[in-house]
Motif scaffolding. Structure first.
Motif, PDB file in Angstrom:
ATOM      1  N   HIS A 138       0.838  -1.207   0.000  1.00 44.97           N
ATOM      2  CA  HIS A 138       0.000   0.000   0.000  1.00 44.97           C
ATOM      3  C   HIS A 138       0.861   1.241   0.000  1.00 44.97           C
ATOM      4  O   HIS A 138       0.588   2.213  -0.718  1.00 44.97           O
ATOM      5  N   GLU A 139       1.933   1.246   0.805  1.00 43.30           N
ATOM      6  CA  GLU A 139       2.831   2.403   0.856  1.00 43.30           C
ATOM      7  C   GLU A 139       3.531   2.588  -0.482  1.00 43.30           C
ATOM      8  O   GLU A 139       3.658   3.717  -0.975  1.00 43.30           O
ATOM      9  N   ALA A 140       3.977   1.505  -1.093  1.00 44.84           N
ATOM     10  CA  ALA A 140       4.667   1.605  -2.393  1.00 44.84           C
ATOM     11  C   ALA A 140       3.682   2.103  -3.470  1.00 44.84           C
ATOM     12  O   ALA A 140       4.042   2.927  -4.329  1.00 44.84           O
ATOM     13  N   TYR A 141       2.491   1.662  -3.348  1.00 41.27           N
ATOM     14  CA  TYR A 141       1.455   2.093  -4.321  1.00 41.27           C
ATOM     15  C   TYR A 141       1.164   3.584  -4.175  1.00 41.27           C
ATOM     16  O   TYR A 141       1.050   4.311  -5.160  1.00 41.27           O
ATOM     17  N   CYS A 142       1.093   4.059  -2.930  1.00 41.00           N
ATOM     18  CA  CYS A 142       0.836   5.485  -2.679  1.00 41.00           C
ATOM     19  C   CYS A 142       2.002   6.318  -3.184  1.00 41.00           C
ATOM     20  O   CYS A 142       1.791   7.389  -3.784  1.00 41.00           O
ATOM     21  N   LYS A 143       3.236   5.857  -2.979  1.00 37.82           N
ATOM     22  CA  LYS A 143       4.403   6.589  -3.471  1.00 37.82           C
ATOM     23  C   LYS A 143       4.392   6.622  -5.002  1.00 37.82           C
ATOM     24  O   LYS A 143       4.730   7.627  -5.621  1.00 37.82           O
ATOM     25  N   TRP A 144       4.062   5.526  -5.554  1.00 34.95           N
ATOM     26  CA  TRP A 144       4.005   5.469  -7.041  1.00 34.95           C
ATOM     27  C   TRP A 144       2.973   6.445  -7.592  1.00 34.95           C
ATOM     28  O   TRP A 144       3.206   7.113  -8.579  1.00 34.95           O
ATOM     29  N   LEU A 145       1.818   6.531  -6.927  1.00 32.98           N
ATOM     30  CA  LEU A 145       0.774   7.467  -7.350  1.00 32.98           C
ATOM     31  C   LEU A 145       1.250   8.892  -7.229  1.00 32.98           C
ATOM     32  O   LEU A 145       1.018   9.737  -8.120  1.00 32.98           O
ATOM     33  N   GLU A 146       1.942   9.217  -6.112  1.00 36.99           N
ATOM     34  CA  GLU A 146       2.411  10.571  -5.903  1.00 36.99           C
ATOM     35  C   GLU A 146       3.461  10.951  -6.931  1.00 36.99           C
ATOM     36  O   GLU A 146       3.475  12.071  -7.437  1.00 36.99           O
ATOM     37  N   SER A 147       4.311  10.053  -7.261  1.00 34.99           N
ATOM     38  CA  SER A 147       5.348  10.347  -8.262  1.00 34.99           C
ATOM     39  C   SER A 147       4.746  10.524  -9.639  1.00 34.99           C
ATOM     40  O   SER A 147       5.193  11.346 -10.449  1.00 34.99           O
ATOM     41  N   GLY A 148       3.671   9.824  -9.931  1.00 39.85           N
ATOM     42  CA  GLY A 148       2.997   9.952 -11.229  1.00 39.85           C
ATOM     43  C   GLY A 148       2.292  11.288 -11.353  1.00 39.85           C
ATOM     44  O   GLY A 148       2.269  11.912 -12.418  1.00 39.85           O
TER      45      GLY A 148
END
Length: 152
Positions: A138-148
């Motif tokens: 979940h944390e990696a997914y949230c970081k990925w979304l923020e970077s996108g």
């Protein structure tokens, strides 16, 4: 002398023919006077008045017929009543069908939207359950979304 006798004979024959003609003419003249043909202005006026009355009645009849035709033409319609009624019924039927189909279409759209919401809610629930089971993903997914979003 011979010629004079011939002329006298011819003259006698002609006079006899003339006499018979005069007698015939006298007989016809008496017959004409015995006929009573009243040719007076009174008789002519009477005949003329009857003719004028007859003509006037015919004129009145013709006027009545023309008035009747004129009245019928004023009340005439281009489209008969039964055709107007039929078109009205068809119009009402068409409007009813359009209303019915639009109503069913709106109902179907609402049902499809409700089904879509249920699917989305069930997917969100599954994502939430998955992310609750694996918080690091979940944390990696949230970081990925923020970077996108930042790159946009």
């Amino acid at each position: 002398m011979k010629k004079l006798d011939e002329i006298m004979e011819l003259m006698a024959d002609e006079m006899a023919d003339f006499k018979t003609t005069i007698v015939e003419l006298q007989r016809l003249s008496d017959k004409l006077f015995s006929l009573s043909i009243p040719i007076t202005t009174e008789a002519l006026e009477k005949d003329l008045n009857t003719f004028l009355k007859k003509q006037e009645t015919e004129s009145q009849e013709r006027d009545e017929i023309l008035k009747g035709i004129d009245k019928k033409l004023k009340n005439a319609r281009l489209i008969p009543n039964y055709l107007l009624i039929l078109l009205g019924i068809m119009g009402i039927l068409a409007l009813s069908l359009i209303g019915y189909f639009s109503y069913t279409s709106n109902k179907q759209t609402e049902q499809n939207f409700e089904i879509y919401q249920m699917i989305m809610e069930s997917e969100n629930k599954r994502y939430d359950e998955y992310f609750a089971a694996y918080p690091e993903i979940h944390e990696a997914y949230c970081k990925w979304l923020e970077s996108g979003y930042q790159s946009l």
